[in-house]
Structure formats: structure tokens, C-alpha cells
Write a protein that holds these residues in place. Sequence first.
Motif, mmCIF file in Angstrom:
data_model
loop_
_atom_site.group_PDB
_atom_site.id
_atom_site.type_symbol
_atom_site.label_atom_id
_atom_site.label_comp_id
_atom_site.label_asym_id
_atom_site.label_seq_id
_atom_site.Cartn_x
_atom_site.Cartn_y
_atom_site.Cartn_z
ATOM 1 N N SER A 112 0.945 -1.428 0.170
ATOM 2 C CA SER A 112 0.045 0.084 -0.093
ATOM 3 C C SER A 112 0.892 1.212 0.011
ATOM 4 O O SER A 112 1.967 1.477 0.756
ATOM 5 C CB SER A 112 -0.777 0.087 1.188
ATOM 6 O OG SER A 112 -1.444 1.145 1.508
ATOM 7 N N ILE A 113 0.538 2.258 -0.787
ATOM 8 C CA ILE A 113 1.387 3.478 -0.815
ATOM 9 C C ILE A 113 0.286 4.488 -0.599
ATOM 10 O O ILE A 113 -0.817 4.665 -1.347
ATOM 11 C CB ILE A 113 1.794 4.012 -2.212
ATOM 12 C CG1 ILE A 113 2.963 2.638 -2.577
ATOM 13 C CG2 ILE A 113 2.302 5.256 -2.298
ATOM 14 C CD1 ILE A 113 3.371 2.809 -3.960
ATOM 15 N N GLN A 114 0.430 5.361 0.683
ATOM 16 C CA GLN A 114 -0.662 6.426 1.029
ATOM 17 C C GLN A 114 -0.072 7.638 0.524
ATOM 18 O O GLN A 114 1.079 7.865 0.915
ATOM 19 C CB GLN A 114 -0.832 6.260 2.601
ATOM 20 C CG GLN A 114 -1.672 7.707 3.033
ATOM 21 C CD GLN A 114 -1.884 7.572 4.505
ATOM 22 O OE1 GLN A 114 -1.304 6.899 5.088
ATOM 23 N NE2 GLN A 114 -2.372 8.547 4.923
ATOM 24 N N GLU A 166 7.351 -2.751 -9.344
ATOM 25 C CA GLU A 166 6.795 -1.532 -9.854
ATOM 26 C C GLU A 166 7.318 -0.359 -9.027
ATOM 27 O O GLU A 166 7.329 -0.604 -7.932
ATOM 28 C CB GLU A 166 5.367 -1.725 -9.804
ATOM 29 C CG GLU A 166 4.277 -0.470 -10.421
ATOM 30 C CD GLU A 166 2.835 -0.883 -10.419
ATOM 31 O OE1 GLU A 166 2.281 -0.563 -11.336
ATOM 32 O OE2 GLU A 166 2.445 -1.171 -9.087
ATOM 33 N N THR A 167 7.673 0.672 -9.612
ATOM 34 C CA THR A 167 8.065 1.999 -8.731
ATOM 35 C C THR A 167 6.921 2.511 -8.365
ATOM 36 O O THR A 167 5.656 2.376 -8.879
ATOM 37 C CB THR A 167 8.894 2.680 -9.716
ATOM 38 O OG1 THR A 167 8.069 3.450 -10.773
ATOM 39 C CG2 THR A 167 10.142 2.089 -10.359
ATOM 40 N N VAL A 168 6.987 3.367 -7.404
ATOM 41 C CA VAL A 168 6.254 4.274 -6.813
ATOM 42 C C VAL A 168 5.398 4.953 -8.008
ATOM 43 O O VAL A 168 4.213 5.094 -8.166
ATOM 44 C CB VAL A 168 6.757 5.087 -5.659
ATOM 45 C CG1 VAL A 168 5.685 6.021 -5.438
ATOM 46 C CG2 VAL A 168 6.941 4.360 -4.599
ATOM 47 N N LEU A 169 6.217 5.768 -8.767
ATOM 48 C CA LEU A 169 5.849 6.446 -9.911
ATOM 49 C C LEU A 169 4.913 5.556 -11.091
ATOM 50 O O LEU A 169 3.756 6.213 -11.359
ATOM 51 C CB LEU A 169 6.760 7.240 -10.829
ATOM 52 C CG LEU A 169 6.408 8.064 -11.963
ATOM 53 C CD1 LEU A 169 5.494 9.015 -11.594
ATOM 54 C CD2 LEU A 169 7.562 8.550 -12.813
ATOM 55 N N GLU A 170 5.429 4.365 -11.444
ATOM 56 C CA GLU A 170 4.753 3.493 -12.116
ATOM 57 C C GLU A 170 3.399 2.997 -11.674
ATOM 58 O O GLU A 170 2.422 2.979 -12.314
ATOM 59 C CB GLU A 170 5.496 2.166 -12.461
ATOM 60 C CG GLU A 170 6.625 2.656 -13.351
ATOM 61 C CD GLU A 170 7.713 1.323 -13.452
ATOM 62 O OE1 GLU A 170 8.557 1.279 -14.252
ATOM 63 O OE2 GLU A 170 7.602 0.399 -12.541
ATOM 64 N N CYS A 171 3.389 2.934 -10.220
ATOM 65 C CA CYS A 171 2.081 2.470 -9.620
ATOM 66 C C CYS A 171 1.328 3.651 -9.469
ATOM 67 O O CYS A 171 -0.009 3.327 -9.921
ATOM 68 C CB CYS A 171 2.634 2.160 -8.159
ATOM 69 S SG CYS A 171 1.075 2.112 -7.095
ATOM 70 N N ILE A 179 12.876 10.424 -1.124
ATOM 71 C CA ILE A 179 12.892 9.411 -1.993
ATOM 72 C C ILE A 179 12.565 10.013 -3.510
ATOM 73 O O ILE A 179 12.143 10.981 -3.694
ATOM 74 C CB ILE A 179 11.900 7.997 -1.895
ATOM 75 C CG1 ILE A 179 10.481 8.712 -1.958
ATOM 76 C CG2 ILE A 179 12.106 7.631 -0.677
ATOM 77 C CD1 ILE A 179 9.408 7.562 -1.925
ATOM 78 N N LEU A 180 13.190 9.083 -4.556
ATOM 79 C CA LEU A 180 12.666 9.540 -5.918
ATOM 80 C C LEU A 180 11.775 8.524 -6.463
ATOM 81 O O LEU A 180 12.189 7.324 -6.836
ATOM 82 C CB LEU A 180 13.966 9.545 -6.570
ATOM 83 C CG LEU A 180 15.246 10.728 -6.374
ATOM 84 C CD1 LEU A 180 16.303 10.431 -7.221
ATOM 85 C CD2 LEU A 180 14.274 11.971 -6.738
ATOM 86 N N PRO A 181 10.477 8.620 -6.252
ATOM 87 C CA PRO A 181 9.388 7.800 -6.734
ATOM 88 C C PRO A 181 9.674 7.307 -8.198
ATOM 89 O O PRO A 181 9.289 6.086 -8.478
ATOM 90 C CB PRO A 181 8.114 8.765 -6.620
ATOM 91 C CG PRO A 181 8.232 9.673 -5.915
ATOM 92 C CD PRO A 181 9.934 9.990 -6.030
ATOM 93 N N CYS A 182 10.387 7.896 -9.174
ATOM 94 C CA CYS A 182 10.590 7.208 -10.474
ATOM 95 C C CYS A 182 11.617 5.998 -10.435
ATOM 96 O O CYS A 182 11.181 5.360 -11.384
ATOM 97 C CB CYS A 182 10.976 8.267 -11.619
ATOM 98 S SG CYS A 182 12.858 8.890 -11.142
ATOM 99 N N VAL A 183 12.395 5.929 -9.269
ATOM 100 C CA VAL A 183 13.429 4.630 -9.398
ATOM 101 C C VAL A 183 13.091 3.914 -7.926
ATOM 102 O O VAL A 183 13.885 2.917 -7.693
ATOM 103 C CB VAL A 183 14.645 5.003 -9.836
ATOM 104 C CG1 VAL A 183 14.944 5.407 -10.934
ATOM 105 C CG2 VAL A 183 15.256 6.195 -8.849
#
Length: 89
Positions: free
Chosen positions: A4-6, A20-25, A73-77
Motif C-alpha cells: 500500500s502507498i498512502q 513496480e516503482t512508486v511512479l509506475e504505480c 525518495i525519488l518515486p521514479c526509481v
Amino acid sequence: MSYSIQLQNRGLFLRANTNETVLECALRQNVQLPSSCRNGTCRTCLCKMVAGQVSYRIEWPGLSRDEMKDGYILPCVALPVSDLVIIDE
């Protein structure tokens, strides 16, 4: 396994798939996050993680040791390795 990402400022909860990265998600779920290079160098996506842990697809993302220690963090990676709480702008 999924996590889960809030997105705390938006009150949204996302579900990240394995590898899956945070950005992809976020993009898969039609949630726009700031991004540009998508390879960890431009820092456009920089945000603060207040809970959880991530790993990175690249050996050293564009973050200083102090930034990492402070929770940035850097969500893209960034790949979630636990449930996350992020302060998004």
C-alpha cells in the motif's frame, strides 16, 4: 506480493505491484505525480517518505546521504519493499 502507498496530502491509497516503482504505480492508477527523466537524475519527483522502506533500481539515485536519512525518495526509481506513507506535493 503488493504494498500500500498512502499519498498523505491527497488522502489516496494506491496498491503497488511487485517490481513496480512508486511512479509506475501511481500512473497505472491514473494519479499524476511530478516526473521528468524517470531515471533518478533530474529530481523532479523528489518527495518525502514518512513511513516505510524502498529499494532502488539503480545503485545510487540522485539523492545525498542526508536526504536519504531524512526520508526523501525519488518515486521514479523507488521500489516499495513495505507499505509506504508519502508526503506528496
